[in-house]
Design a protein around this motif. Sequence first.
Motif, PDB file in Angstrom:
ATOM      1  N   LYS A 129       0.849  -1.197   0.000  1.00 28.98           N
ATOM      2  CA  LYS A 129       0.000   0.000   0.000  1.00 28.98           C
ATOM      3  C   LYS A 129       0.882   1.244   0.000  1.00 28.98           C
ATOM      4  CE  LYS A 129      -3.986   2.208   2.197  1.00 28.98           C
ATOM      5  NZ  LYS A 129      -4.835   2.168   0.991  1.00 28.98           N
ATOM      6  N   ASN A 168      -5.869  -1.974   6.652  1.00 32.39           N
ATOM      7  CA  ASN A 168      -6.333  -3.100   7.455  1.00 32.39           C
ATOM      8  C   ASN A 168      -5.826  -4.372   6.784  1.00 32.39           C
ATOM      9  OD1 ASN A 168      -7.798  -5.204   8.703  1.00 32.39           O
ATOM     10  ND2 ASN A 168      -9.472  -3.813   9.197  1.00 32.39           N
ATOM     11  N   ASP A 171      -7.728  -6.992   4.638  1.00 31.75           N
ATOM     12  CA  ASP A 171      -8.124  -6.773   3.236  1.00 31.75           C
ATOM     13  C   ASP A 171      -7.198  -7.494   2.253  1.00 31.75           C
ATOM     14  OD1 ASP A 171     -10.164  -5.133   4.127  1.00 31.75           O
ATOM     15  OD2 ASP A 171      -9.005  -3.287   3.900  1.00 31.75           O
ATOM     16  N   TRP A 172      -6.025  -7.926   2.720  1.00 30.78           N
ATOM     17  CA  TRP A 172      -5.054  -8.569   1.829  1.00 30.78           C
ATOM     18  C   TRP A 172      -5.229 -10.089   1.891  1.00 30.78           C
ATOM     19  CZ3 TRP A 172      -4.426  -3.658   3.125  1.00 30.78           C
ATOM     20  CH2 TRP A 172      -3.825  -2.801   2.204  1.00 30.78           C
ATOM     21  N   THR A 173      -6.183 -10.585   1.152  1.00 31.84           N
ATOM     22  CA  THR A 173      -6.483 -12.018   1.158  1.00 31.84           C
ATOM     23  C   THR A 173      -5.693 -12.784   0.109  1.00 31.84           C
ATOM     24  OG1 THR A 173      -8.350 -11.626  -0.323  1.00 31.84           O
ATOM     25  CG2 THR A 173      -8.801 -11.634   2.053  1.00 31.84           C
ATOM     26  N   PRO A 179      -5.396  -5.321  -2.879  1.00 30.65           N
ATOM     27  CA  PRO A 179      -6.819  -4.985  -3.065  1.00 30.65           C
ATOM     28  C   PRO A 179      -7.072  -3.995  -4.189  1.00 30.65           C
ATOM     29  CG  PRO A 179      -6.283  -5.059  -0.727  1.00 30.65           C
ATOM     30  CD  PRO A 179      -4.979  -5.193  -1.466  1.00 30.65           C
ATOM     31  N   CYS A 193      -3.435 -10.990   5.501  1.00 35.99           N
ATOM     32  CA  CYS A 193      -4.497 -11.373   6.436  1.00 35.99           C
ATOM     33  C   CYS A 193      -4.081 -12.540   7.326  1.00 35.99           C
ATOM     34  CB  CYS A 193      -5.782 -11.703   5.690  1.00 35.99           C
ATOM     35  SG  CYS A 193      -5.680 -13.180   4.649  1.00 35.99           S
TER      36      CYS A 193
END
Length: 222
Positions: A129, A168, A171-173, A179, A193
């Motif tokens: 990010k 968060n 959000d990084w699955t 994302p 995550c």
Amino acid sequence: MNKTSIGKLLALFVCCLTLAACSTKNDFKPLFADDLSNADYDQAVWSMQDGILTANADQAIWTKDQYENFVLELEFKTDVNTNSGVVIYCPDKKDWIPTSIEIQIADDHHPQWKELAENLRCGAIFGHKGANEQLVVKEPGDWNQMTVTAKGQQIDVELNGKKIVSANLADWTSGTKNPDGTDIPAWLPKPYCEIQPKGYIGFQGKHGESGIWFRNIKIKQL
């Protein structure tokens, strides 16, 4: 109520406010001792002199304790083309790159960094990010102030008084796509995550000919 009683109450109120302010300020403590006795590092690489921490090679310095839910404050100074970082939530100091969170420190004023993706520049959560404002870092040779707030999976980064990252980790699955659809570097395949929100804190050393300096490193646990 007479004037004397009111005066005493006001004095007590002011005293309480002063004590509360002092208590809040004192919640912060140095992350490393002046003699680095509570750090895990190579003594031939890292040194502390006059309160300034620096390295002469590309090796990290680590806390001996693990931390979760904290505010980390520090100042750093870059060199021309510096590439460094602050590492949090590290479970394995020997293999930290794919298992930790790195907040990037770089000389964004250098042409090399201007050409890279936003999530590889200063203040970004490396590879994941980017900062919401670019060139917040000062020119090489000037001190910068950084605050990293880590509360569970929520990570916020402030640089020189500006909040530049809020993320968060839940959000990084994916381990390949962020994302926002951008690619995650191949050497960081673990979805954020799945990263435990607790670990050692570290600082990257010197890359190539470009130095890095840190001072006033302190932490407050939430």
